[in-house]
Scaffold this active site. Structure first.
Site, short mmCIF file in Angstrom:
data_model
loop_
_atom_site.label_atom_id
_atom_site.label_comp_id
_atom_site.label_asym_id
_atom_site.label_seq_id
_atom_site.Cartn_x
_atom_site.Cartn_y
_atom_site.Cartn_z
N HIS A 1 0.85 -1.19 0.00
CA HIS A 1 0.00 0.00 0.00
C HIS A 1 0.89 1.24 0.00
CE1 HIS A 1 -3.78 -2.25 0.70
NE2 HIS A 1 -2.94 -3.10 1.26
N HIS B 1 -5.24 -11.49 6.68
CA HIS B 1 -4.11 -12.37 6.36
C HIS B 1 -3.15 -12.56 7.54
CE1 HIS B 1 -2.42 -8.52 4.99
NE2 HIS B 1 -3.04 -8.56 3.85
N ASN C 1 0.80 -11.98 8.08
CA ASN C 1 1.35 -11.08 7.07
C ASN C 1 0.96 -9.64 7.39
OD1 ASN C 1 0.52 -13.76 5.03
ND2 ASN C 1 2.63 -13.12 5.35
N GLY D 1 1.70 -21.29 -0.01
CA GLY D 1 3.03 -21.88 0.13
C GLY D 1 4.14 -20.84 0.25
N HIS E 1 3.28 -17.18 1.58
CA HIS E 1 2.96 -16.19 2.62
C HIS E 1 3.06 -16.75 4.04
CE1 HIS E 1 1.43 -13.70 -0.66
NE2 HIS E 1 1.36 -12.70 0.20
N ASP F 1 -6.30 -13.04 -1.56
CA ASP F 1 -5.59 -11.76 -1.62
C ASP F 1 -4.99 -11.60 -3.02
OD1 ASP F 1 -4.74 -9.28 -0.73
OD2 ASP F 1 -2.96 -10.03 0.28
ZN LIG Z 1 -5.31 -7.47 0.28
#
Ligand SMILES: [Zn+2]
Length: 383
Positions: free
Chosen positions: A140, A215, A218, A248, A250, A272
């Site tokens: 971001h 997530h 993460n 596999g 993240h 995502d």
């Molecule tokens: Zn996202």
């Protein structure tokens, strides 16, 4: 009417051999075992599953695009991207928007509000930003991250016009907990993510109404034995669902396995996915940032040989499910729940995520290798 018979039905955390499911218009109308589907509906469109897996349609509560198109880029891009996900079994999608200015986000949320009203397979929008921690910004844009204000919250809620399903925010920001309350009072599911929050602050966000962890692992603090952090806070709360990107890359398969063990029924596998999902490796942009995809792994361009932060994924939910069985070594009923029942429960979608009578006619037929053989959504065969 459609009848799918001779299937290995996986729904509601159970496997039923030699099962059949009847769908009438947009609803599951009957289920059974063996040959009595012949009596149930002689004139139906009949599909012989020949022992293939039959699951409810997959629900992706966090994804940004696919097929070289991003949900931020308007109606045509949305149509291109959701078509890729639907072909891979995702029958219902929340459309995630990456951080932009509040004015741009409001415009995009209004666009998604119209799509949500006209397409029952679109569940609404998810704002991933702009109320995120700069230190955990992932992919971001730092300059666009802000602390929440009452005005910005009102602008976004009114633009979305009831179609804002979910927002990811960092509760430790100034006004963060007030924002959690404001969004959850407005019926939006609040997710803690892209955050520097510690264990206590995360618990305070859950007390204020947040019910999701974006997530898990993460873009947040990890688990330390003296500083347990947001993941441990979420695991301890029966009212919180943890999103996981099971690609596999993240999160390690054994860590994913631990999450399932600690929070049964509360893990939602998400994609995502960015635009490169279901498309070729190469150069892309994500929310205005340059990203390079190599071997299916998307990383921010930072000038280095290996690339910078992981930037979303190129995952599709059939692959997430396959990895949950093969790499994470989960029983299939638990893996299927994480792409069907768990995300439905997390969003309070009481007619989705199961193939019991009365639920939506969303179904996926899968080979023993988890290749998608057929997809039905809202009663229509899509593949
Ligand atoms: Zn996202």
């Amino acid at each position: 009417m459609t009848v799918i018979h001779s299937a290995r039905l996986v729904t509601d955390a159970q496997v039923t051999e030699n099962a059949w499911v009847q769908m009438t218009d947009a609803v599951v109308t009957a289920t059974g075992i063996g040959d009595d589907w012949r009596r149930a509906a002689p004139d139906d469109d009949v599909v012989d599953a020949a022992g293939a897996w039959l699951t409810p349609g997959f629900i992706d509560i966090h994804g940004h695009g696919g097929g070289a198109a991003a949900y931020d880029d308007g109606r045509e891009a949305v149509a291109t991207a959701v078509a890729v996900h639907r072909a891979h079994g995702t029958t219902r999608s929340v459309l995630s928007l990456v951080t932009a200015s509040v004015a741009d986000l409001a415009q995009r949320a209004a666009m998604i509000a119209e799509l949500t009203a006209s397409d029952p397979l679109i569940l609404g929008s998810h704002l991933e930003g702009p109320f995120l921690d700069v230190g955990h910004k992932g992919a971001h844009t730092a300059d666009l991250l802000v602390a929440p204000t009452r005005d910005d919250i009102e602008t976004l809620l009114s633009a979305a016009d009831g179609s804002l399903r979910q927002i990811t925010l960092a509760p430790e920001l100034d006004g963060g907990l007030d924002a959690v309350r404001a969004f959850s009072d407005a019926g939006v599911r609040v997710a803690v993510g892209h955050t520097d929050a510690d264990y206590e602050t995360t618990l305070a966000a859950f007390d204020a109404g947040a019910t999701l962890l974006t997530h898990a692992f993460n873009a947040m603090n990890g688990i330390h034995h003296r500083a347990p952090g947001p993941v441990i806070a979420a695991l301890g709360r029966d009212d919180v669902t943890l999103e996981v990107i099971n690609d596999g890359t993240h999160v390690h398969a054994d860590v994913v396995r631990m999450l399932f063990g600690e929070a049964p029924g509360r893990i939602a596998l998400i994609t995502d996915a960015m635009a490169a999902a279901g498309a070729a490796d190469g150069a892309y942009t994500l929310g205005g940032l340059d990203v390079t995809v190599r071997d299916g792994v998307a990383r921010l361009d930072d000038g280095s040989e290996t690339g910078g932060s992981i930037a979303g994924s190129t995952l599709l939910l059939d692959e997430a499910l396959r990895r949950a069985v093969t790499d994470v070594r989960l029983p299939i009923e638990q893996a299927v729940d994480a792409v069907t029942g768990a995300p439905a429960r997390a969003l309070g979608l009481t007619e989705l995520g199961s193939l019991r009578p009365g639920f939506a006619a969303d179904a996926v037929l899968l080979s023993s290798e988890f290749d998608v053989l057929g997809v039905w959504a809202d009663g229509n065969r899509l593949r």
